[in-house]
Motif scaffolding. Structure first.
Motif, short mmCIF file in Angstrom:
data_model
loop_
_atom_site.label_atom_id
_atom_site.label_comp_id
_atom_site.label_asym_id
_atom_site.label_seq_id
_atom_site.Cartn_x
_atom_site.Cartn_y
_atom_site.Cartn_z
N SER A 214 0.76 -1.10 -0.25
CA SER A 214 0.45 0.49 0.34
C SER A 214 0.76 1.21 0.10
N HIS A 215 0.34 2.26 -0.52
CA HIS A 215 1.03 3.13 -0.67
C HIS A 215 0.69 4.72 0.63
N ASP A 216 -0.68 3.85 1.37
CA ASP A 216 -0.80 4.37 2.49
C ASP A 216 0.15 4.11 4.20
N GLN A 217 1.16 5.27 4.21
CA GLN A 217 1.75 4.56 5.44
C GLN A 217 1.23 4.06 6.73
N GLU A 218 0.52 5.16 7.34
CA GLU A 218 0.41 4.83 8.26
C GLU A 218 -0.58 3.18 8.24
N SER A 219 -1.24 2.67 7.34
CA SER A 219 -2.12 1.52 7.08
C SER A 219 -0.73 0.14 6.90
N VAL A 220 0.58 0.94 6.15
CA VAL A 220 1.22 -0.57 6.39
C VAL A 220 2.04 -0.53 8.21
N ARG A 221 2.43 0.69 8.80
CA ARG A 221 2.97 0.86 9.60
C ARG A 221 1.40 0.16 10.73
N THR A 222 0.10 -0.21 10.95
CA THR A 222 -0.29 0.56 11.43
C THR A 222 -0.94 -2.33 11.36
N LEU A 223 -0.72 -2.39 10.44
CA LEU A 223 -1.39 -3.87 10.36
C LEU A 223 -0.25 -4.85 9.92
N ARG A 226 7.16 -6.28 10.22
CA ARG A 226 8.33 -5.70 8.62
C ARG A 226 8.07 -5.77 7.71
N ALA A 227 8.86 -5.10 6.86
CA ALA A 227 8.69 -4.35 5.78
C ALA A 227 9.75 -4.27 5.02
N ILE A 228 9.41 -4.66 3.61
CA ILE A 228 11.07 -4.76 2.32
C ILE A 228 10.62 -2.87 1.71
N LEU A 229 11.76 -2.29 1.54
CA LEU A 229 11.29 -1.03 -0.07
C LEU A 229 12.61 -1.31 -0.39
N SER A 241 8.81 -2.06 10.38
CA SER A 241 7.92 -1.46 9.56
C SER A 241 8.12 0.20 9.62
N SER A 242 8.56 0.35 11.25
CA SER A 242 9.07 1.60 11.76
C SER A 242 9.98 2.54 10.80
N GLU A 243 11.71 1.74 10.74
CA GLU A 243 12.46 1.59 10.05
C GLU A 243 12.47 2.05 8.75
N VAL A 244 11.52 1.01 7.76
CA VAL A 244 11.43 1.27 6.14
C VAL A 244 10.21 2.05 6.01
N LEU A 245 8.80 2.53 6.44
CA LEU A 245 8.95 3.99 6.30
C LEU A 245 9.32 5.02 6.14
N LEU A 246 10.45 5.20 7.42
CA LEU A 246 11.02 6.20 7.68
C LEU A 246 12.17 6.27 6.59
N SER A 247 13.12 5.36 6.21
CA SER A 247 13.84 5.02 4.97
C SER A 247 12.75 5.57 3.47
N GLY A 353 2.70 3.26 17.01
CA GLY A 353 2.39 3.94 15.07
C GLY A 353 1.57 4.23 14.71
N ILE A 354 0.77 4.57 15.28
CA ILE A 354 -0.25 5.05 14.44
C ILE A 354 -0.43 7.30 14.42
N LYS A 355 -0.41 7.98 13.88
CA LYS A 355 -0.60 8.96 14.12
C LYS A 355 -2.09 9.26 14.48
N ILE A 356 -1.80 10.72 16.02
CA ILE A 356 -2.70 10.79 15.96
C ILE A 356 -3.67 12.62 16.00
N TYR A 357 -2.28 13.02 15.56
CA TYR A 357 -2.72 14.01 15.08
C TYR A 357 -1.29 14.97 14.30
N SER A 358 -1.55 15.79 14.27
CA SER A 358 -0.59 16.77 12.81
C SER A 358 -1.28 18.48 13.05
N TRP A 359 -0.17 19.01 13.38
CA TRP A 359 -0.72 20.27 13.31
C TRP A 359 0.84 21.43 13.18
N GLY A 360 0.46 22.44 12.59
CA GLY A 360 1.77 23.56 11.59
C GLY A 360 0.93 24.82 12.45
#
Length: 456
Positions: A214-223, A226-229, A241-247, A353-360
């Motif tokens: 999936s291109h939805d990073q939060e779904s990959v992180r939640t479900l 591990r992962a491969i990039l 998954s968290s390391e791979v998504l940061l990369s 690893g679930i995104k709760i909130y983002s704001w700036g």
């Protein structure tokens, strides 16, 4: 690791395609090489090689959720097709154990002239079920798909959402040992996606192996665990998954910076003579910046986050909060350039690893610019070279008990609407805080407090 514990093993996998410039060259390749071999001459290739995958290796344990991420064209779908057996590799081996259910291309395996009911039987029997087994499970399949009277209509009349509903409903009813999902759920509506993810989590708890793209990073992180990039058909990183998504985010940033560097010079000058950051032309050399760890930071540079801290209502440093407590977050920054159009933002993630909130600051600026809020606009403020400055974020704690991570970012926003953004510095794990609950005073369940009231 014992072979009995492995559900999928990929070893030295590669897939090569032969690209011909014209039908004539394809004909030459068919006729000339055999003749050249017979007469002892060097064989001349009349095609260009394209490796969609090259030297890919990994193992997935039984019951593990494994993600595959990468940009379009990175080889994700090719890899899945080889694992499912619909495509043969050029080199390497794939070993799988158990029945595979794969949700790849929409409508694959469906006959467009048949009705939904007929396709359920056709698809399920192709997957190894008997007619009696399909009879037993048909009502569950129909209920999950939830397409009503369309079940009796030809599949060629279905929308893409209806196709994926029916396909997913069949696949999850065959009791798979391995479930492969490739972006297909993105076309479903929100309620159907919720049902699908709930069903996937149930399968995982039953020991089913999940391969998820999936291109939805939060779904990959939640479900996934591990992962491969993948990039250009090659492995960049395999890990948590968290390391791979940061990369992956770093890779996207590098490619975006490389794109902008071809469009703009290193520095552009604003109408007031100040210098504004242009995209780095060293993106491909790596863009890690100083911080807690180079592995946790990236960006074009120019302004960086130097520290992030949490404070209580009295201005004292604090890392534990209760529902209703004021929370203050200070992001300290240092600039090596003179510029405006800056956005300082934070993202809060749970321990899972679930995104709760983002704001700036730009979110507030947008309200001010639209007249919904009074005050100054940070986006128009000119940041000076060698300036140190702080941005404070304040809120009331409405989070459930958990450990939370704060990510901080500084971005250059060409327009005050997030449509022209470039990251100058992104910092994972910039700070942490914990929320607790006084059960005898104020309590609620879940991730956040909706401040609900009861009336009677």
């Amino acid at each position: 690791m014992s072979s009995d514990e492995i559900s999928i093993r990929v070893e030295g996998l590669g897939k090569r395609y032969e690209i011909y410039s014209s039908p004539r060259e394809r004909l030459k390749q068919f006729i000339l090489p055999p003749i050249q071999r017979v007469i002892g001459r060097d064989v001349v290739a009349h095609y260009k090689e394209h490796w969609a995958l090259r030297d890919i290796s990994f193992e997935i344990k039984k019951g593990e959720a494994f993600g595959i991420v990468g940009r379009n064209g990175s080889g994700k779908s090719t890899l899945l097709q080889i694992i499912t057996g619909t495509l043969a590799p050029t080199v390497g081996n794939v070993t799988t154990k158990g029945r595979i259910a794969a949700l790849l291309e929409l409508g694959s395996g469906f006959n467009p002239e048949f009705s939904g009911r007929e396709n359920v039987y056709l698809n399920a029997m192709l997957l190894g079920m008997t007619r009696e087994q399909v009879d037993e499970r048909f009502d569950k399949i129909a209920a999950f798909a939830d397409i009503g009277d369309y079940l009796e209509q030809p599949v060629k009349t279905y929308s893409s959402g209806m196709l994926v509903r029916l396909a997913f409903a069949v696949q999850v009813q065959i009791d798979p040992d391995i479930l492969i999902v490739d972006e297909a759920l993105a076309v479903g509506d929100a309620l159907f996606q919720k049902r699908c993810f709930a069903r996937i989590e149930k399968l995982l708890s039953d020991g089913v192996t999940l391969l998820f793209v999936s291109h939805d990073q939060e779904s990959v992180r939640t479900l996934t665990h591990r992962a491969i990039l993948l990039r250009g058909g090659q492995e960049v990183l395999t890990g948590s998954s968290s390391e791979v998504l940061l990369s992956y985010r770093k890779l996207l940033h590098e490619e975006e910076s490389s794109y902008f560097s071809r469009l703009a010079p290193k520095q552009t000058t604003a109408s007031n003579g100040s210098k504004k950051p242009a995209a780095s032309n060293s993106a491909n050399k790596g863009t890690s910046l100083p911080g807690r760890s180079d592995n946790l930071s990236f960006g074009d540079g120019g302004i960086e986050v130097t520290a992030v801290q949490t404070f209580d209502a009295d201005g004292e440093t604090c890392a534990v909060f209760y529902p209703g407590d004021p929370v203050k977050i200070r992001v300290r920054c240092h600039s090596t350039i003179t510029t405006d159009r800056i956005n300082v933002s934070i993202r809060i993630r749970s321990r899972e690893g679930i995104k709760i909130y983002s704001w700036g600051t730009l979110n507030q600026d947008m309200q001010v610019l639209n007249g919904a809020l009074g005050g100054e606009v940070f986006w128009t403020r000119e940041i000076q070279e060698n300036e140190d400055f702080d941005v404070w974020f304040e809120c009331s704690c409405t989070l459930g008990p958990n450990l939370y991570e704060i990510q901080a970012a500084i971005s250059y926003e060409g327009k005050p609407d997030y449509t022209e953004q470039r990251i100058l510095h992104w910092k994972d794990e910039a700070a942490f805080f914990q929320t607790l609950m006084r059960q005898n005073e104020y309590a609620f369940g879940g991730m956040t407090d909706l401040r609900m009231k009861a009336m009677w």
